[in-house]
Each structure stands twice: as structure tokens, then as C-alpha cells.
Design a protein around this motif. Structure first.
Motif, PDB file in Angstrom:
ATOM      1  N   LEU A   1     -65.850 -78.262 -73.136  1.00 17.28           N
ATOM      2  CA  LEU A   1     -66.599 -77.766 -71.769  1.00 17.28           C
ATOM      3  C   LEU A   1     -65.437 -77.381 -70.928  1.00 17.28           C
ATOM      4  CD1 LEU A   1     -69.121 -80.435 -71.647  1.00 17.28           C
ATOM      5  CD2 LEU A   1     -69.444 -78.144 -72.526  1.00 17.28           C
ATOM      6  N   VAL A   2     -65.447 -76.367 -70.103  1.00 16.68           N
ATOM      7  CA  VAL A   2     -64.638 -75.865 -69.166  1.00 16.68           C
ATOM      8  C   VAL A   2     -65.336 -75.579 -67.901  1.00 16.68           C
ATOM      9  CG1 VAL A   2     -62.864 -74.246 -68.467  1.00 16.68           C
ATOM     10  CG2 VAL A   2     -62.992 -74.993 -70.797  1.00 16.68           C
ATOM     11  N   GLU A   3     -65.123 -76.166 -66.825  1.00 19.85           N
ATOM     12  CA  GLU A   3     -65.751 -75.998 -65.517  1.00 19.85           C
ATOM     13  C   GLU A   3     -65.075 -74.887 -64.770  1.00 19.85           C
ATOM     14  OE1 GLU A   3     -66.070 -80.545 -66.203  1.00 19.85           O
ATOM     15  OE2 GLU A   3     -64.474 -78.968 -66.268  1.00 19.85           O
ATOM     16  N   SER A   4     -65.746 -74.353 -63.596  1.00 14.84           N
ATOM     17  CA  SER A   4     -65.055 -73.452 -62.546  1.00 14.84           C
ATOM     18  C   SER A   4     -66.131 -73.475 -61.509  1.00 14.84           C
ATOM     19  CB  SER A   4     -64.748 -72.097 -63.391  1.00 14.84           C
ATOM     20  OG  SER A   4     -66.086 -71.225 -63.712  1.00 14.84           O
ATOM     21  N   GLY A   5     -65.251 -72.979 -60.226  1.00 18.58           N
ATOM     22  CA  GLY A   5     -66.010 -72.607 -59.173  1.00 18.58           C
ATOM     23  C   GLY A   5     -65.878 -73.741 -58.168  1.00 18.58           C
ATOM     24  N   GLY A   6     -65.234 -74.664 -58.220  1.00 12.90           N
ATOM     25  CA  GLY A   6     -64.937 -75.652 -57.203  1.00 12.90           C
ATOM     26  C   GLY A   6     -64.334 -75.141 -55.884  1.00 12.90           C
ATOM     27  N   GLY A   7     -63.936 -75.805 -54.975  1.00 12.73           N
ATOM     28  CA  GLY A   7     -63.451 -75.490 -53.667  1.00 12.73           C
ATOM     29  C   GLY A   7     -63.743 -76.039 -52.411  1.00 12.73           C
ATOM     30  N   SER A   8     -63.373 -75.807 -51.300  1.00  8.83           N
ATOM     31  CA  SER A   8     -63.805 -76.277 -50.039  1.00  8.83           C
ATOM     32  C   SER A   8     -64.770 -75.300 -49.054  1.00  8.83           C
ATOM     33  CB  SER A   8     -62.399 -76.382 -49.351  1.00  8.83           C
ATOM     34  OG  SER A   8     -61.678 -77.189 -49.921  1.00  8.83           O
ATOM     35  N   VAL A   9     -65.592 -76.197 -48.427  1.00  6.65           N
ATOM     36  CA  VAL A   9     -66.558 -75.482 -47.896  1.00  6.65           C
ATOM     37  C   VAL A   9     -67.118 -76.232 -46.943  1.00  6.65           C
ATOM     38  CG1 VAL A   9     -68.625 -76.483 -49.238  1.00  6.65           C
ATOM     39  CG2 VAL A   9     -68.830 -74.099 -48.172  1.00  6.65           C
ATOM     40  N   GLU A  10     -67.469 -75.720 -45.554  1.00  7.04           N
ATOM     41  CA  GLU A  10     -67.968 -76.374 -44.585  1.00  7.04           C
ATOM     42  C   GLU A  10     -69.366 -77.149 -44.862  1.00  7.04           C
ATOM     43  OE1 GLU A  10     -65.197 -74.152 -40.893  1.00  7.04           O
ATOM     44  OE2 GLU A  10     -67.582 -74.024 -41.076  1.00  7.04           O
ATOM     45  N   VAL A  11     -69.743 -78.067 -43.935  1.00  5.63           N
ATOM     46  CA  VAL A  11     -71.203 -78.608 -43.929  1.00  5.63           C
ATOM     47  C   VAL A  11     -72.075 -77.430 -43.949  1.00  5.63           C
ATOM     48  CG1 VAL A  11     -72.742 -80.076 -42.530  1.00  5.63           C
ATOM     49  CG2 VAL A  11     -70.432 -80.724 -43.203  1.00  5.63           C
ATOM     50  N   GLY A  12     -72.973 -77.631 -44.701  1.00  7.03           N
ATOM     51  CA  GLY A  12     -74.178 -76.492 -44.715  1.00  7.03           C
ATOM     52  C   GLY A  12     -73.680 -75.373 -45.502  1.00  7.03           C
ATOM     53  N   GLY A  13     -72.615 -75.185 -46.049  1.00  3.38           N
ATOM     54  CA  GLY A  13     -72.214 -74.229 -47.045  1.00  3.38           C
ATOM     55  C   GLY A  13     -72.870 -74.261 -48.185  1.00  3.38           C
ATOM     56  N   SER A  14     -72.649 -73.373 -49.200  1.00  2.00           N
ATOM     57  CA  SER A  14     -72.901 -73.201 -50.544  1.00  2.00           C
ATOM     58  C   SER A  14     -71.821 -73.000 -51.645  1.00  2.00           C
ATOM     59  CB  SER A  14     -74.011 -72.193 -50.960  1.00  2.00           C
ATOM     60  OG  SER A  14     -75.147 -72.221 -50.091  1.00  2.00           O
ATOM     61  N   LEU A  15     -71.924 -73.556 -52.994  1.00  2.00           N
ATOM     62  CA  LEU A  15     -70.878 -73.370 -53.983  1.00  2.00           C
ATOM     63  C   LEU A  15     -71.809 -73.193 -55.199  1.00  2.00           C
ATOM     64  CD1 LEU A  15     -67.916 -76.082 -53.270  1.00  2.00           C
ATOM     65  CD2 LEU A  15     -67.947 -73.219 -53.056  1.00  2.00           C
ATOM     66  N   ARG A  16     -71.212 -72.583 -55.917  1.00  2.00           N
ATOM     67  CA  ARG A  16     -71.618 -72.555 -57.190  1.00  2.00           C
ATOM     68  C   ARG A  16     -70.665 -72.735 -58.442  1.00  2.00           C
ATOM     69  NH1 ARG A  16     -76.337 -69.463 -59.274  1.00  2.00           N
ATOM     70  NH2 ARG A  16     -76.431 -69.152 -61.336  1.00  2.00           N
ATOM     71  N   LEU A  17     -70.993 -73.890 -59.123  1.00  2.00           N
ATOM     72  CA  LEU A  17     -70.128 -74.173 -60.327  1.00  2.00           C
ATOM     73  C   LEU A  17     -70.900 -73.699 -61.657  1.00  2.00           C
ATOM     74  CD1 LEU A  17     -69.778 -78.135 -59.428  1.00  2.00           C
ATOM     75  CD2 LEU A  17     -68.301 -76.374 -58.584  1.00  2.00           C
ATOM     76  N   SER A  18     -69.791 -73.469 -62.487  1.00  2.43           N
ATOM     77  CA  SER A  18     -70.198 -73.018 -63.795  1.00  2.43           C
ATOM     78  C   SER A  18     -69.513 -73.741 -64.803  1.00  2.43           C
ATOM     79  CB  SER A  18     -69.610 -71.632 -63.972  1.00  2.43           C
ATOM     80  OG  SER A  18     -70.357 -70.693 -62.971  1.00  2.43           O
ATOM     81  N   CYS A  19     -70.116 -74.012 -66.122  1.00  2.00           N
ATOM     82  CA  CYS A  19     -69.546 -74.541 -67.087  1.00  2.00           C
ATOM     83  C   CYS A  19     -69.777 -73.671 -68.558  1.00  2.00           C
ATOM     84  CB  CYS A  19     -70.263 -76.002 -67.108  1.00  2.00           C
ATOM     85  SG  CYS A  19     -69.737 -76.976 -68.798  1.00  2.00           S
ATOM     86  N   GLU A  20     -68.648 -73.567 -68.999  1.00  2.00           N
ATOM     87  CA  GLU A  20     -68.700 -72.840 -70.324  1.00  2.00           C
ATOM     88  C   GLU A  20     -68.554 -73.718 -71.365  1.00  2.00           C
ATOM     89  OE1 GLU A  20     -66.064 -69.330 -70.600  1.00  2.00           O
ATOM     90  OE2 GLU A  20     -67.213 -68.832 -72.512  1.00  2.00           O
ATOM     91  N   ALA A  21     -69.337 -73.633 -72.411  1.00  4.35           N
ATOM     92  CA  ALA A  21     -69.402 -74.487 -73.787  1.00  4.35           C
ATOM     93  C   ALA A  21     -68.838 -73.518 -74.893  1.00  4.35           C
ATOM     94  CB  ALA A  21     -70.554 -75.339 -73.998  1.00  4.35           C
ATOM     95  N   SER A  22     -67.917 -74.298 -75.938  1.00  6.79           N
ATOM     96  CA  SER A  22     -67.497 -73.615 -77.234  1.00  6.79           C
ATOM     97  C   SER A  22     -67.406 -74.776 -78.010  1.00  6.79           C
ATOM     98  CB  SER A  22     -66.210 -73.004 -76.612  1.00  6.79           C
ATOM     99  OG  SER A  22     -65.195 -73.953 -76.402  1.00  6.79           O
ATOM    100  N   GLY A  23     -67.449 -74.207 -79.433  1.00  5.99           N
ATOM    101  CA  GLY A  23     -67.393 -75.103 -80.456  1.00  5.99           C
ATOM    102  C   GLY A  23     -68.810 -75.071 -81.048  1.00  5.99           C
ATOM    103  N   ARG A  24     -69.231 -76.300 -81.394  1.00  7.77           N
ATOM    104  CA  ARG A  24     -70.595 -76.524 -81.837  1.00  7.77           C
ATOM    105  C   ARG A  24     -71.601 -76.669 -81.018  1.00  7.77           C
ATOM    106  NH1 ARG A  24     -71.542 -78.332 -87.079  1.00  7.77           N
ATOM    107  NH2 ARG A  24     -73.434 -77.620 -86.651  1.00  7.77           N
TER     108      ARG A  24
END
Length: 118
Positions: free
Chosen positions: A4-27
């Protein structure tokens, strides 16, 4: 068996939005649940949200109405859309996966940092 590999983290101000993604590989054909956990400094890792292969979703009370989890079977990915972020959401977010018939989480990503500043 599953990576599993995550992406999309970061810094944001209160009330903001972020989108995290996770890609799976293998079985990935054996996957049932995919989900997200988080761990804030000095605290235990806690459940955030999960989604089953059939689309059923589950959320922690603290994020209901603010976070949305989704899944793309063709791409073997799942996303966590986070809205109305609060300082209490600051943590390292981990993607996790559970195999069909499993009773515990079988695979974990390396984590991605989310920081919400006021």
C-alpha cells in the motif's frame, strides 16, 4: 502479499480540505476492506474510515459528515476526501487493507502526514 502506498498529505488551514489516496498492488484480488487509520503525537492509532469491496462504508464518529471514503476497483485505489479539517485531525494517516475472511488488518502503508493549523 499486498503493498500500500499513500499520497496526498500536507498542510492546510482550519476549515480546509485535503484528499488522500492509497494504491494497492500485489494480491489485490483477495482484498475485502480498505481503510484509513491515523495516529497523532502521543496518542494511539485510531480508526478513521473503511470501505468494503461491495461499497459499504464505515466512519469514526469524529469524522462523520466531514470525511468521505471511496474506492476504485479498476485502479486498486481508495481515496479519503477530508473537508472542514480541524486541528484535531492533525496526524499521520495510514492506509490499511484486510483480506477476504480476515479478522484483522493485514497490510499497512508507510503513512502520510496531515497538519491542520489554526
Amino acid at each position: 502479499q499486498v503493498q500500500l502506498v499513500e499520497s496526498g498529505g500536507g498542510s492546510v488551514e482550519v476549515g480546509g480540505s485535503l484528499r488522500l489516496s492509497c494504491e494497492a498492488s500485489g494480491r489485490t484480488d483477495r482484498l475485502d476492506f480498505m481503510g484509513w487509520f491515523r495516529q497523532a503525537p502521543g496518542k494511539e492509532r485510531e480508526f478513521v474510515a473503511s470501505i468494503r469491496w461491495n461499497g459499504l462504508t464505515y466512519y469514526a464518529d469524529s469524522v462523520k459528515g466531514r470525511f468521505t471514503i471511496s474506492r476504485d476497483h479498476a485502479k486498486n485505489t481508495n481515496d479519503l476526501q477530508m473537508y472542514s479539517l480541524e486541528p484535531e485531525d492533525t496526524a499521520v494517516y495510514y492506509c490499511a487493507a484486510r483480506f477476504i475472511g480476515g479478522s484483522s488488518w493485514d497490510a499497512w502503508g508507510q503513512g502520510t502526514q496531515v497538519t491542520v493549523s489554526s
